[in-house]
Structure formats: C-alpha cells, structure tokens
Design a protein around this motif. Sequence first.
Motif, mmCIF file in Angstrom:
data_model
loop_
_atom_site.group_PDB
_atom_site.id
_atom_site.type_symbol
_atom_site.label_atom_id
_atom_site.label_comp_id
_atom_site.label_asym_id
_atom_site.label_seq_id
_atom_site.Cartn_x
_atom_site.Cartn_y
_atom_site.Cartn_z
ATOM 1 N N LEU A 414 -5.521 1.952 1.160
ATOM 2 C CA LEU A 414 -4.940 2.002 -0.177
ATOM 3 C C LEU A 414 -5.446 3.231 -0.913
ATOM 4 O O LEU A 414 -6.635 3.541 -0.885
ATOM 5 C CB LEU A 414 -5.315 0.755 -0.968
ATOM 6 C CG LEU A 414 -4.668 -0.567 -0.536
ATOM 7 C CD1 LEU A 414 -5.307 -1.718 -1.289
ATOM 8 C CD2 LEU A 414 -3.174 -0.533 -0.790
ATOM 9 N N THR A 415 -4.511 3.918 -1.566
ATOM 10 C CA THR A 415 -4.913 5.039 -2.398
ATOM 11 C C THR A 415 -5.280 4.540 -3.787
ATOM 12 O O THR A 415 -4.963 3.404 -4.165
ATOM 13 C CB THR A 415 -3.790 6.073 -2.514
ATOM 14 O OG1 THR A 415 -2.665 5.459 -3.170
ATOM 15 C CG2 THR A 415 -3.370 6.573 -1.143
ATOM 16 N N ALA A 416 -5.937 5.409 -4.547
ATOM 17 C CA ALA A 416 -6.287 5.043 -5.915
ATOM 18 C C ALA A 416 -5.029 4.794 -6.744
ATOM 19 O O ALA A 416 -5.023 3.944 -7.639
ATOM 20 C CB ALA A 416 -7.121 6.158 -6.553
ATOM 21 N N ALA A 417 -3.948 5.508 -6.441
ATOM 22 C CA ALA A 417 -2.692 5.302 -7.164
ATOM 23 C C ALA A 417 -2.139 3.907 -6.897
ATOM 24 O O ALA A 417 -1.642 3.230 -7.807
ATOM 25 C CB ALA A 417 -1.676 6.368 -6.750
ATOM 26 N N GLN A 418 -2.213 3.431 -5.656
ATOM 27 C CA GLN A 418 -1.725 2.091 -5.318
ATOM 28 C C GLN A 418 -2.596 0.991 -5.910
ATOM 29 O O GLN A 418 -2.159 -0.143 -6.045
ATOM 30 C CB GLN A 418 -1.649 1.950 -3.795
ATOM 31 C CG GLN A 418 -0.579 2.818 -3.158
ATOM 32 C CD GLN A 418 -0.674 2.844 -1.649
ATOM 33 O OE1 GLN A 418 -1.765 2.721 -1.079
ATOM 34 N NE2 GLN A 418 0.467 3.007 -0.983
ATOM 35 N N MET A 419 -3.812 1.351 -6.264
ATOM 36 C CA MET A 419 -4.713 0.381 -6.896
ATOM 37 C C MET A 419 -4.580 0.391 -8.419
ATOM 38 O O MET A 419 -5.361 -0.244 -9.117
ATOM 39 C CB MET A 419 -6.159 0.702 -6.518
ATOM 40 C CG MET A 419 -6.468 0.560 -5.043
ATOM 41 S SD MET A 419 -6.691 -1.143 -4.538
ATOM 42 C CE MET A 419 -8.281 -1.494 -5.247
ATOM 43 N N GLY A 420 -3.608 1.125 -8.927
ATOM 44 C CA GLY A 420 -3.410 1.185 -10.373
ATOM 45 C C GLY A 420 -3.933 2.448 -11.002
ATOM 46 O O GLY A 420 -4.046 2.533 -12.237
ATOM 47 N N GLY A 421 -4.227 3.454 -10.174
ATOM 48 C CA GLY A 421 -4.807 4.684 -10.686
ATOM 49 C C GLY A 421 -3.853 5.577 -11.447
ATOM 50 O O GLY A 421 -4.276 6.606 -11.987
ATOM 51 N N LEU A 422 -2.564 5.210 -11.503
ATOM 52 C CA LEU A 422 -1.601 6.005 -12.260
ATOM 53 C C LEU A 422 -1.216 5.342 -13.580
ATOM 54 O O LEU A 422 -0.375 5.877 -14.311
ATOM 55 C CB LEU A 422 -0.342 6.253 -11.420
ATOM 56 C CG LEU A 422 -0.523 7.038 -10.118
ATOM 57 C CD1 LEU A 422 0.823 7.311 -9.473
ATOM 58 C CD2 LEU A 422 -1.277 8.340 -10.361
#
Length: 429
Positions: A414-422
Amino acid sequence: MKQVIHRKLGVTILHLSLIFLLAFSTSLSAQDGDPVAGKALFNTNCASCHKLDKKMTGPALRNVEARLAEDEGLDREWLYAWIKNSAGMVKSGDAYANKIFKEYNGTAMTAFPQLSNADIDNILAYTAAITKKQDVVLPPTGGASGEGDGSSNNLILGALALLFALLAGALVLVNKTLRRFADDKGVALADKQKGLPIWKAFVQNQFLVLVTTIFLLLAAGYFAYGYFMQVGVNQGYEPVQEIHFSHRIHAGDNGVDCKYCHSSARVSKTSGIPSLNVCMNCHKSIYEVAESTATAEYSKAFYDGEIKKLYAATGWDDANQKYTGETKPVKWTRIHNLPDFAYFNHSQHVTVAGVECQTCHGPVEEMEIVSQFAPLTMGWCINCHRETNVKVKDNAYYTKIHEQLSKKYGVEQLTAAQMGGLECGKCHY
C-alpha cells in the motif's frame, strides 16, 4: 696502605654510581616501555580527557613522570596506583591526589584496573618520547615567484592591447589611403541607396505584426506563470550562519547520526535546533580540527576560529577548562520553512514511516553549507505519497488496515496515497 687506598676507591666508585643512577633514574625510567604501543594505549584510554600539550578535562601529560618527580617528588609507583584507582587515592588522603582532584573541579578520573604496569610503562614512554610539535613557518604569500607571474601576465595583456590598437590604426590608414587613390584615379564611390527604415517596413507588414504580438503574449504568460509558481519556493536557499557548521565534517567524515543532534525529529513535529550543550559534548575535548579536514576554501585556521566562536557563545574557558557563565545567544537562520497552513510531522515520517533524512534534505553528509535540497511544494509531497509504500512489517497499528485496504485495491503493498495520504485534511487544518 695500598689495600686501604683501593678499598676507599671502590667505595667512592659505588657512591658515584649510586648518585649517577639517582640523577638519571627519571629519564631512564621514562624510556622503559614501547612508545609505539603506548601511543595506541594513550589514544584508546587517555585521549578523550587528556592532550600532550594542553589542559582539557585533565592535565597535559607530556613528560608527566619527569614533572611529577621534579615538582612533587612522586615516583612511578605512585602513577601506577593513581591510574589504576584514582578515587581510592583521593579517599586515602593522598596530598597530591586531593590537590589535583580539587584543581579540576572534583572531576573523577576513570579507573583503569585493566592496565598492567607494562601498559602504563608504554604510555609513559610515549608521553616522554614524543617531542613537542613545532610550528611550521610558511613562506609569505605573494613572494618573488608570485609577483613574477603577475607581472608577466600584465605584460602579455599589455602587449595584446597594443597589438589590437595598432591593427585598428592600420585599418583606418588603409581605408583613407584607398579613398585617396580612388579620388586620384577619378573613381566615384557608389553611395548607399536609402530605403525605408526597418521599423517602418515591419509596421507596414500586418502578418509579421500579428505573429510577433501572439509570440510576445505567449512568452509573457509563460514567464508570468513560472514566476508566480515560484512564490514561497526556496529550493537552493543557502544562508550563511553566525557560526559555520560543516555537515560534511560532522555527518560525513565523522559519521555523526543526524538524530544525535536533531533528536526531537524522532518524537516531535519539528526536528528542533540542537542546544549548544550538545555541541560541547564533543567540543570540550575537540578544540581544533585535523590538518586533513581543511579544504581549498576553508582552512584549518578558519575551522579552529569557528570552534572559538562556539566557546564564546557557551561561555567556555578553554584554558581553565570551566564555564564562566557569560553566554551569548546564537542567531541561527532557518533554512527549511513550510507555510503556516501546511502541517508536517517529523516523527510520523522518521519513526513511523522510516523515511531517511536524505529523502527530503538531500545528501547532507556531503554539504559544507546546508541548502534546501527539495522544492517542498505540494506537488512534490503528493508525488512522494503516491510512490512510497507504507512499511507495515512489525507494525501492529497497520495490520488490520493493511488487510482491509489490500483487498480493496487488490495489491500487496500500500502506498501512502492509498492509506489516505492525499486527503486535504491530512496536511491542511
């Protein structure tokens, strides 16, 4: 009578030998041991608190045995006992042990019971065998050779300037001579035909005017957009600090961990400015740099001068090895500065995400003067969140979230974006 004379002569020789031995016992004893092995032992056990020719945490140790024998009447046996158990010597009431203990503000010397008498002999041999380093007198800069080089360069430039002047004068003379020949031969020189000025011709051509106008508008829009996009972006900003601090020497050559000085980066939103007391943890003992540290731009004298600035700021009296209490604040200039509406937490990235300092700050260990390496713009941060996988191994906090989101996105990592990082609220609040 002859036998008595011989007997007195023998006694006299014995007395002279004894006096000779006593007179040179100090120098002879100092030569016992191996200076080479003593140097290694000195650097391992003594160098953190002692120098040969300068007081530090403890006294200077060059010819320490000879000085103690001459000034205090102490022998090598006393040194054996002192080095192996200094605290015991102080508690026993030994006069000189208590004197040196009080002189150095009650700083207890580390006991070295593991050192044998032979090891101590080697250390004493090292302190007695090495002569004091003499200052090297360098020839003054700008000597005869330097002046000769400068003079020769000036002569060459002067000769070239004179040559160009002669050529220009020759061209003028040739032009006048040719015109004079033409007049003598009755040759009429053709006059240039005068036409429309170029700007009038350009104005009368409507197509060129239209194309040029469109080009200028596009160029102006491009440069205006680029200018406004750089507002608040300080990439490459490299201020000069009040005290020069070389990250190349500390983080690079000496391998000091970034988080030793910026310790709050592990647990706080900010990385923090290290206290000068952190600097003094090392620089109470390190009062000069090695010759090999100097560069063409920064000399050894320059670095040593900056250490003296640190001493002045902290109120450290290097000669007496104590603080005076007279401190001066250092006005550090901030390099990395995010807008107030942007939230960034160092501990979340350093401790939880395991991001290396160089990811955002660049190869700091190679920088003499630190500058802002990354643009630190919103787009730069978002790209990092899109490309960086979250480290979930051995992190119980992410176990359940990772299982659910992995199924949702059909991925293993999981990328940080997929974890809500955006999400906007992550950085703007």
